[in-house]
Scaffold this active site. Structure first.
Site, PDB file in Angstrom:
ATOM      1  N   LYS A  10       0.844  -1.203   0.000  1.00  0.00           N
ATOM      2  CA  LYS A  10       0.000   0.000   0.000  1.00  0.00           C
ATOM      3  C   LYS A  10       0.870   1.239   0.000  1.00  0.00           C
ATOM      4  O   LYS A  10       2.026   1.232   0.418  1.00  0.00           O
ATOM      5  CB  LYS A  10      -0.942   0.011   1.210  1.00  0.00           C
ATOM      6  CG  LYS A  10      -0.283   0.004   2.584  1.00  0.00           C
ATOM      7  CD  LYS A  10       0.158   1.364   3.103  1.00  0.00           C
ATOM      8  CE  LYS A  10       0.798   1.269   4.479  1.00  0.00           C
ATOM      9  NZ  LYS A  10       1.477   2.525   4.881  1.00  0.00           N
ATOM     10  N   GLY A  99       9.500  -0.930   5.218  1.00  0.00           N
ATOM     11  CA  GLY A  99       9.538   0.167   4.265  1.00  0.00           C
ATOM     12  C   GLY A  99       8.340   1.086   4.288  1.00  0.00           C
ATOM     13  O   GLY A  99       8.201   1.942   3.423  1.00  0.00           O
ATOM     14  N   GLY A 100       7.418   0.903   5.235  1.00  0.00           N
ATOM     15  CA  GLY A 100       6.249   1.765   5.271  1.00  0.00           C
ATOM     16  C   GLY A 100       5.203   1.426   4.231  1.00  0.00           C
ATOM     17  O   GLY A 100       4.329   2.240   3.935  1.00  0.00           O
ATOM     18  N   MET A 101       5.274   0.198   3.679  1.00  0.00           N
ATOM     19  CA  MET A 101       4.318  -0.211   2.643  1.00  0.00           C
ATOM     20  C   MET A 101       3.470  -1.394   3.104  1.00  0.00           C
ATOM     21  O   MET A 101       2.840  -2.075   2.302  1.00  0.00           O
ATOM     22  CB  MET A 101       5.042  -0.543   1.344  1.00  0.00           C
ATOM     23  CG  MET A 101       5.793   0.652   0.763  1.00  0.00           C
ATOM     24  SD  MET A 101       6.517   0.314  -0.866  1.00  0.00           S
ATOM     25  CE  MET A 101       5.035   0.353  -1.881  1.00  0.00           C
ATOM     26  N   GLY A 104       4.480  -6.426   6.404  1.00  0.00           N
ATOM     27  CA  GLY A 104       4.133  -7.339   7.490  1.00  0.00           C
ATOM     28  C   GLY A 104       2.638  -7.501   7.643  1.00  0.00           C
ATOM     29  O   GLY A 104       2.132  -8.611   7.874  1.00  0.00           O
ATOM     30  N   ASP A 138      -2.987  -1.685   9.993  1.00  0.00           N
ATOM     31  CA  ASP A 138      -2.974  -1.740   8.534  1.00  0.00           C
ATOM     32  C   ASP A 138      -3.474  -3.064   7.976  1.00  0.00           C
ATOM     33  O   ASP A 138      -3.680  -3.184   6.767  1.00  0.00           O
ATOM     34  CB  ASP A 138      -1.553  -1.505   8.009  1.00  0.00           C
ATOM     35  CG  ASP A 138      -1.096  -0.062   8.147  1.00  0.00           C
ATOM     36  OD1 ASP A 138      -1.943   0.810   8.413  1.00  0.00           O
ATOM     37  OD2 ASP A 138       0.115   0.190   7.995  1.00  0.00           O
TER      38      ASP A 138
END
Length: 300
Positions: A10, A99-101, A104, A138
């Site tokens: 995302k 990576g902030g995407m 996980g 998330d």
């Protein structure tokens, strides 16, 4: 038998962050867009109990114990249905690690859908989303994909209309950033300031609905970006390189350190990606488009 689920990364096209709550979390207005970088999660019955393996870029950074969200997802579903989580979970990584995407989180959603299919538990969509919310803020979006507004901690989702395809370039940094550390830095930078309630941008939602990259570029925002840059100042050079390469917009993705660049079309994305590779400001570069579907069974 085994089940394989493909689940997307995302990008946060808007991340508005409120002040810290008494429970330590922050209220968010988090506009998610799923993009076509995918992990694949395969679950297989295991006579040796629950175990996790991983392969792919930076797989050595992925925890293989029960702190992994994929393992926790299997345990959560098994616990609800009175069974033991005796599965081998294999993660084929392609989403950047730390990576902030939401790599996980994607693995957690993927394992949940895969175990549901493997065990035939036939959990409802609402039940799966409830488990996702327990696993992390998330994870619910990784299950549903597309585009959505996340409120609360980001786990309460409202689907959003998207009127076209948006093209992105992602630059991966040479090291990771801890999401909790970025939020702590956000709190430190905001000490003594009046932090407004997070609200989704009407202009941004309209740009998504129209499929207008220029309008979206003028509306994207990330309240965590100053904190990420404070902890990782070199990201400013990557953002500048992307702008110089012609990106319509440049921002840190989520809590970082991946940086995201919106391009007008696939050709512009390829050109920006090449310039970023040559800039020496990042480790690797990927292109992807969105919206992309959420967790999807691709083999059973």
């Amino acid at each position: 038998m085994s089940v394989t689920v493909r689940v997307p990364a995302k990008v946060n096209v808007q991340l508005a962050v409120g002040a810290a709550r008494p429970d330590g979390f922050h209220d968010l207005a988090n506009v998610f867009l799923a993009v076509g970088l995918y992990d694949e999660v395969t679950v297989t019955p295991s006579p040796d109990g629950l175990r996790v393996t991983c392969a792919g870029p930076d797989a050595d950074q992925v925890p293989l114990d029960r702190t992994n969200l994929a393992a926790r997802a299997a345990e959560a579903l098994a616990g609800r249905y009175g069974r033991t989580p005796d599965v081998h979970i294999h993660i084929a990584k392609d989403i950047p690690v730390a990576g902030g995407m939401a790599g996980g989180s994607a693995d957690g959603a993927g394992a949940l859908v895969a175990c549901d299919a493997l065990w035939g538990t036939r959990a409802s969509r609402d039940e799966l989303l409830d488990i996702c919310a327990e696993l992390g803020s998330d994870v619910p979006f990784s299950l549903v994909g597309g585009a959505a507004l996340g409120t609360g901690r980001g786990e309460r989702l409202t689907a959003l209309e998207v009127g076209g395809t948006f093209h992105w370039v992602f630059a991966m940094a040479g090291r990771g950033l801890s999401t909790p550390a970025v939020f702590r830095e956000f709190d430190r930078l905001g000490e003594g300031l009046d932090i407004p309630e997070p609200v989704a941008s009407r202009e941004l939602l309209d740009a998504l609905a129209k499929g207008d990259p220029d309008a979206l570029a003028s509306a994207v925002s990330n309240d965590l970006q100053p904190a990420a840059l404070s902890l990782f100042p070199e990201l400013a050079d990557t953002l500048a390189a992307g702008r110089t390469a012609g990106a319509l917009a440049a921002l840190v993705s989520g809590s970082g350190p991946t940086t995201a660049f919106l391009a007008r079309d696939p050709e512009a994305a390829a050109k920006a990606a090449e310039a970023l590779r040559d800039s020496g400001t990042c480790r690797t570069v990927r292109t992807a488009s969105g919206p992309a579907p959420g967790a999807t069974v691709i083999f059973a």
